[in-house]
Structures are given as C-alpha cells and as structure tokens.
Design a protein around this motif. Structure first.
Motif, mmCIF file in Angstrom:
data_model
loop_
_atom_site.group_PDB
_atom_site.id
_atom_site.type_symbol
_atom_site.label_atom_id
_atom_site.label_comp_id
_atom_site.label_asym_id
_atom_site.label_seq_id
_atom_site.Cartn_x
_atom_site.Cartn_y
_atom_site.Cartn_z
ATOM 1 N N LEU A 66 -21.151 -76.731 -32.626
ATOM 2 C CA LEU A 66 -21.981 -76.432 -32.881
ATOM 3 C C LEU A 66 -22.874 -74.836 -33.318
ATOM 4 N N LEU A 67 -22.087 -74.346 -32.439
ATOM 5 C CA LEU A 67 -21.831 -72.485 -31.723
ATOM 6 C C LEU A 67 -20.975 -72.097 -33.075
ATOM 7 N N GLY A 68 -19.446 -72.967 -32.619
ATOM 8 C CA GLY A 68 -18.644 -72.202 -33.899
ATOM 9 C C GLY A 68 -19.118 -72.843 -35.183
ATOM 10 N N GLY A 69 -19.762 -73.774 -35.686
ATOM 11 C CA GLY A 69 -20.361 -74.428 -36.484
ATOM 12 C C GLY A 69 -21.219 -72.841 -37.448
ATOM 13 N N TRP A 70 -21.814 -73.054 -36.694
ATOM 14 C CA TRP A 70 -23.384 -71.932 -36.952
ATOM 15 C C TRP A 70 -22.674 -69.981 -37.233
ATOM 16 N N ILE A 71 -21.690 -69.848 -36.173
ATOM 17 C CA ILE A 71 -21.446 -68.314 -36.362
ATOM 18 C C ILE A 71 -20.201 -68.300 -36.963
ATOM 19 N N SER A 72 -19.752 -68.683 -38.132
ATOM 20 C CA SER A 72 -19.075 -67.989 -38.797
ATOM 21 C C SER A 72 -18.413 -67.350 -39.904
ATOM 22 N N LEU A 201 -11.764 -67.500 -29.707
ATOM 23 C CA LEU A 201 -11.031 -66.373 -30.297
ATOM 24 C C LEU A 201 -12.297 -65.590 -31.066
ATOM 25 N N MET A 202 -13.285 -65.664 -31.721
ATOM 26 C CA MET A 202 -14.133 -65.487 -32.495
ATOM 27 C C MET A 202 -15.010 -63.926 -31.411
ATOM 28 N N PHE A 203 -15.436 -64.650 -30.321
ATOM 29 C CA PHE A 203 -16.041 -63.416 -29.636
ATOM 30 C C PHE A 203 -14.664 -62.773 -29.448
ATOM 31 N N GLY A 204 -13.406 -63.449 -28.678
ATOM 32 C CA GLY A 204 -12.821 -61.695 -27.977
ATOM 33 C C GLY A 204 -12.026 -61.213 -28.822
ATOM 34 N N GLY A 205 -12.223 -61.690 -30.696
ATOM 35 C CA GLY A 205 -11.395 -60.705 -31.214
ATOM 36 C C GLY A 205 -12.347 -60.050 -31.278
ATOM 37 N N VAL A 206 -13.802 -59.920 -32.015
ATOM 38 C CA VAL A 206 -14.423 -58.629 -32.464
ATOM 39 C C VAL A 206 -15.268 -57.928 -31.243
ATOM 40 N N LEU A 207 -15.377 -59.078 -29.588
ATOM 41 C CA LEU A 207 -15.198 -57.457 -28.542
ATOM 42 C C LEU A 207 -14.559 -56.743 -28.066
ATOM 43 N N ALA A 208 -13.210 -57.523 -28.472
ATOM 44 C CA ALA A 208 -11.540 -56.050 -28.215
ATOM 45 C C ALA A 208 -11.979 -55.175 -29.115
ATOM 46 N N LEU A 249 -22.655 -63.656 -29.227
ATOM 47 C CA LEU A 249 -21.766 -62.869 -30.322
ATOM 48 C C LEU A 249 -23.086 -62.526 -31.509
ATOM 49 N N TRP A 250 -24.325 -63.046 -31.261
ATOM 50 C CA TRP A 250 -24.945 -62.366 -32.558
ATOM 51 C C TRP A 250 -25.021 -60.651 -31.544
ATOM 52 N N THR A 251 -25.062 -60.562 -30.428
ATOM 53 C CA THR A 251 -24.706 -58.787 -29.565
ATOM 54 C C THR A 251 -23.788 -57.933 -30.433
ATOM 55 N N VAL A 252 -22.569 -59.036 -30.022
ATOM 56 C CA VAL A 252 -21.418 -58.482 -30.801
ATOM 57 C C VAL A 252 -21.317 -57.983 -32.079
ATOM 58 N N PHE A 253 -21.809 -58.683 -32.718
ATOM 59 C CA PHE A 253 -21.439 -58.397 -34.158
ATOM 60 C C PHE A 253 -22.148 -57.654 -34.294
ATOM 61 N N VAL A 254 -23.934 -57.394 -34.026
ATOM 62 C CA VAL A 254 -24.656 -56.739 -34.347
ATOM 63 C C VAL A 254 -23.846 -54.957 -34.248
ATOM 64 N N PHE A 255 -23.585 -54.860 -32.601
ATOM 65 C CA PHE A 255 -23.164 -54.521 -32.037
ATOM 66 C C PHE A 255 -22.076 -53.444 -33.186
ATOM 67 N N SER A 256 -21.544 -54.445 -34.088
ATOM 68 C CA SER A 256 -19.928 -53.945 -34.380
ATOM 69 C C SER A 256 -20.259 -53.017 -35.578
ATOM 70 N N GLY A 257 -21.932 -53.326 -36.080
ATOM 71 C CA GLY A 257 -21.713 -52.761 -37.253
ATOM 72 C C GLY A 257 -21.964 -51.417 -36.700
ATOM 73 N N LEU A 258 -22.662 -51.278 -35.818
ATOM 74 C CA LEU A 258 -22.908 -49.852 -35.337
ATOM 75 C C LEU A 258 -22.075 -48.830 -34.992
ATOM 76 N N ALA A 302 -7.747 -63.233 -37.171
ATOM 77 C CA ALA A 302 -7.400 -64.996 -36.519
ATOM 78 C C ALA A 302 -8.823 -64.962 -35.974
ATOM 79 N N ALA A 303 -9.259 -63.795 -35.558
ATOM 80 C CA ALA A 303 -10.379 -64.275 -35.141
ATOM 81 C C ALA A 303 -12.086 -64.071 -36.658
ATOM 82 N N VAL A 304 -11.228 -63.686 -37.055
ATOM 83 C CA VAL A 304 -12.112 -63.912 -38.753
ATOM 84 C C VAL A 304 -11.761 -65.554 -39.033
ATOM 85 N N TYR A 305 -10.192 -66.208 -39.000
ATOM 86 C CA TYR A 305 -10.447 -67.033 -39.790
ATOM 87 C C TYR A 305 -10.539 -68.377 -38.989
#
Length: 581
Positions: A66-72, A201-208, A249-258, A302-305
C-alpha cells in the motif's frame, strides 16, 4: 566555455558500469519475484488467487505494498521539485494523514471488507441498485488508473535520461515492458512482494542522497538555514505501519528538495539551462555533485524505478480486476470459462493495461510539473468517485437518481476546470525567486563586463553593467509574472488544484441530496444490509420514523374522527329480525 555551475566532468557525468549493474539487479529482482510467484501459484489457477492472493496474505507486506503504491516516482521526483521551486507548504498534507487514515480504517474499510468485495465498484450496485451507475463509475475509475499510470511511467524517464544516453521513448518502453511482464505472470502476490523490495529501495536510495549532500553542505542546520534564507520554509501559510512509513518517506522527499535548493541556492540549474525540465533537479544533483561516489547514481535511479514499478504494478492489477469483475465476468462466453481460462483472461488484461500505460507515458511529458499534473488529474476524477462512495456510506437518503445526477455534474465540472487550467494556466502557486549569481559563467561574464565598462563607460554606467545579465533576466521574469498575476481576473481556474477533490465531493453530495429529496429519498428498509455505516443507518431510521410518524399520526387522527362520526350515526333496523319464525 564550461557550463554554468558545473565542471565539464560533472556536467558530462553518466552511468558507470557499477551503476548499470546495480540498476539492472533491481530490475532482475523484480522480474524474479514475478516468476517465483507464478511458479509457486502453479496448480492454484483461479481469479481469486491471482487478483486477491487468496485473501490470506500477511499484513506487513500488504502494508508495504500500500505504501509503495501510494509513494510513486511522482513523489520521489515531484516532491523535491515542488519544495525547490515553491517551498515546503506541500508538506502540510501530512497533517491530514493521521485523521484521514483513522477515518478510513474505522468507517470505510469495515463496510467494504464485510461485503467481501473483489472490485470496489460492486459496492455501487449493492448500495444504489443501479448497474448503469456502476458501469459509469467503473469507466471513470479506469480512466483515472490509465492516466495515473501514464504519468507515473513518464516520471522515471526524467531520471534515466539525465544520467544515461537513453532517450525518453526507450526508457518508457523498457520500464513499461518489465512491469507488464511481472504483474502479468505473477498476479497480486508478485505485486505485493515486489513492492516490499521497491519501497525499501525508494527510502534507502533517496536517504543516501540526502545524507551525503547534507554532509557536504555542513550539516542539517546549515541546509535548514539556507532554505530559510531562500524563503523555502512555509509550513503554515494559511492557517500505523502505513502511517509511519508514509511520514518517513515524505520527510526524506521533502528534505531532499531543501538539500537541492541549499546546493544550488546561488546557481539554479533550470534558469541557467543545465536541465530542461524542473523535475530533473534531483537526478541532476546526483550526477553533478555525487558522481564521484561509484554506484550511488545506480542506487538512486533504481529507487526512482522502484517507485514507478510499485505504483504501476498495483494499478495494473487493479485495472485487470475492475475490467474482469465489472464488464466480462457475467458475459455468457466468459461465465462458461473454467478457473484456468478466467485467470488467463485476467493476465491478458494486465498486459493490455501495461501497453496502454506505455502509450500514455509517451504523451504526458508536455503537460507540466509532475506533482501538479498528477494532483490535478487525480483530484478531478477521483473526487466525484469518492463522493459516490462517501455518499453511499454516510448519506443513506441519496437514491440512484440522485447519485447519478450528482456524479455526472461533479465529474463534468471538475474535468472542465482541470482542462481549463492546462489550456490557460492558473491555480498553481507562485514560483519563489531563484538565483544564478554564483554560476561560473556569470562570474566570468561579470569580470569581462567590469573590465570593459571601466575602460569605455562612465562610473555610473559601469556600476549598472556590473549586474549579471542572467540575474536581470530572472528579476524581469519575476516582475512580468507578478504583473500578469495581478492583472489576471479571478476565475474558477484560479482555484488551487489542492481544492479540486474536496469541491468535487461537495458538489456530488449536494446535488445528489437535492435530487433525491425532490424525487423521493430511499426508505431505510430498502437499504441492503451492510452497505451503510451502522451508526448512520440507525440515526437515519429514527429520523425517518420521526418525520414519517408525524404524518402517520395526523392521518391516524383523521381516521379516528371519521370512525367516531360513523358510530354516532343511528344503526339501521332489520325488519326480518322482528318477524315471527
């Protein structure tokens, strides 16, 4: 002349062998999960197993799915872009997640689960007793899924085109083909278990990426200060596995924008022409600043894909389920098929869904920012659909006529507004100022301009010429934008896309209620058991008795009066009784 803000090595940085290996491993793993699920499910060929996993899957992988389907991929690339260009206001969406999830878990899911539905659109027919309304909702749901799959499929091509020599068309075809293959052969179990891998993988890739860039910029505090100085911190302008994962996930994505803004606060790659699309900002950051770390670019792509695979697989399975249950299952030819034949038809439907998403993915690139496009399309179509379901569960007086008129009205108005936004613009937040003063090209132009001005121009003219040309262009562009915004009349197209879904639901509820009350509300006894929230049904039944009881009491009193009047009349005498026998 070197490209602004980047050395030649950085601007020409592309995938290495290690990056290709890491990226390929993720794709191979996803395909392997599909093949393994197909082999394991051999001998259990039926649509319930293929579409629902036998209703016996563990809640943990389902929650990850569910989380993976929501966070694309829209979230991975679109959220950082939104923060980079418009600030962190978008993060306030998270404030509604907790009450929203609690509301759904407490009031929505129990109704659907107790009815043992395969397709959610079955509920519409059970609740309203209208197969035509169910078909209409199904068609809109299919349109929503196909458009969303197309947007999601386009998103990762921005990342792969940025870091490799592949074209947008090639990337879209590769991604769509792989996803179509593993959801077709593996069914929902392949979808769920692949989503677990892809979500991690999404979480780990962007977090790195965030951690390494934060370290290069001097820590989280420095990133926060630069973002604050640039006006990107705007959380309040107007004013339990799934939830935890969503917030992380959203915290990581938002902070990546900052982090991206802090990195390019004085040399914006979009304004300086380093990237063509705004949504390429995060992939460009990875290749521009982190290409010296072998393999990191491969992990990020790979995280994006992984994000797009999780979303496409869930949507593809959903589309196959909807078409089978709502259109084909009851037709004479398909109803005679055995379990194996039915499963093969559903697999074919999954493949067709994948092909259609590939075609749409090749067409959505010109519509605008990923986040804006996806949010606008989703809210315009899902708003009326949500209104039908919510009205069915919480407004038991709404009839099939009321729901049909309300849904049609809401859908037409929503789509009209969204198309108008795409055609004439409007409804998007104002872009925050960007700077190119620190770009290498501007610094070189500044030095050349200064020397020439001091030799040939008076002092005042020289001072004017010291301003970088690109900075003047940016300032002029912002001035023009402000002027246009100020002169633009306030129309319905200026309403933010964030409100489209809520407005659609309100229109559906209001119009549906008015039509139902005018044509006759639904009697409580005519409601099928379990289709309405129990508490709401009890309350509605009491109100019905109170309102109808007053009318009944009035009629009863009139009847009693008539009976009393009849009794007061003299009884007729029967002469036959007085005659002798």
């Amino acid at each position: 002349m070197e490209e602004a803000g980047a050395s030649p090595e950085q601007s020409d940085a592309k995938f290495t062998v290690v990056d290709y290996v890491l990226f390929s491993l993720m794709l191979v793993a996803s395909i392997g999960i599909g093949v393994y699920s197909a082999i394991k499910s051999r001998g259990k060929a039926n649509t319930q197993e293929y579409l629902l996993g036998g209703r016996a899957m563990s809640p943990v992988p389902v929650a990850f799915s569910l989380l993976g389907g929501w966070i694309s991929a829209i979230s991975i690339l679109g959220n950082p872009t939104e923060v980079y260009f418009f600030g962190t206001q978008i993060a306030t969406i998270l404030l509604g997640c907790i009450p929203g999830c609690l509301f759904v878990c407490k009031f929505i899911i129990p109704v659907f689960y107790q009815l043992k539905l395969v397709s959610l659109n079955e509920y519409i027919e059970l609740r309203y007793g209208s197969r035509a309304l169910r078909k209409l909702a199904t068609l809109c749901g299919l349109l929503l899924n196909f458009l969303y799959m197309g947007v999601c499929l386009y998103a990762p091509t921005l990342a792969l085109v940025t870091v490799t020599g592949l074209t947008t068309t090639s990337s879209t075809l590769i991604m769509g083909s792989i996803c179509t293959f593993y959801i077709t052969i593996g069914g929902v179990k392949a979808v769920v278990y692949a989503d677990v891998l892809q979500t991690l993988l999404m979480f780990g890739g962007v977090l790195a990426v965030v951690i390494i860039c934060c370290n290069d910029l001097g820590g989280v505090a420095n990133v926060w200060n630069i973002a604050d100085e640039g006006g990107r911190l705007q959380f309040f302008n107007l004013c339990i596995i799934f939830l935890f994962g969503l917030y992380c996930l959203w915290t990581v994505f938002v902070f990546s924008g900052l982090v991206a803004f802090a990195t390019y606060s004085d040399c914006d790659p979009f304004t300086s022409g380093q990237i063509e699309k705004k949504d390429q900002i995060l992939p460009y950051l990875v290749m521009d600043k982190l290409s010296h770390l072998t393999g990191l670019a491969g992990i990020f792509v790979a995280a994006v894909y992984g994000g797009v695979l999780s979303t496409l697989s869930s949507c593809g399975n959903s589309v196959a389920c909807i078409i089978w249950e709502d259109f084909l299952k009851d037709l004479p030819y398909f109803s005679r098929l055995n379990d194996a034949g039915s499963t093969n038809v559903v697999k074919l439907l999954s493949a067709v869904a994948g092909v259609i998403s590939i075609c749409l993915g090749l067409m959505v690139g010109e519509l605008g920012n990923l986040f804006h496009v996806a949010s606008s399309i989703l809210s315009a179509i899902s708003g009326p659909l949500c209104g039908v379901f919510l009205s069915g569960i919480f407004a038991p007086w709404i009839s099939a006529k009321g729901a049909a008129v309300g849904f049609t009205t809401s859908f037409i108005l929503s789509v009209w507004v969204v198309i108008g936004k795409f055609v004439r613009g409007g409804g998007s937040p104002t872009q925050l100022p960007l700077s190119t003063e620190g770009c290498v090209e501007n610094l070189a132009n500044l030095a050349n301009t200064t020397v020439a001005a001091l030799v040939t121009s008076p002092t005042t003219t020289a001072v004017e010429n010291l301003l970088p040309n690109t900075t003047l262009t940016v300032v002029a562009g912002l001035a023009n934008t402000t002027a246009l915004d100020g002169s633009m009349s306030k129309t319905i197209y200026e309403v933010s896309y964030c409100y489209t879904g809520m407005i659609s639901i309100l229109i559906m509820f209001t119009v549906g209620s008015l039509v139902s009350l005018c044509t006759g509300p639904v009697h409580p006894e005519d409601l099928r058991e379990g289709v309405v929230n129990p508490s709401v049904k009890r309350l509605y039944s009491r109100l019905w008795l109170i309102i109808k009881g007053r009318t009944s009491d009035k009629k009863s009193k009139e009847t009693v009066v008539e009976e009393v009047n009849m009794k007061m009349l003299p009884e007729p005498k029967d002469d036959n009784l007085e005659s002798p026998s």
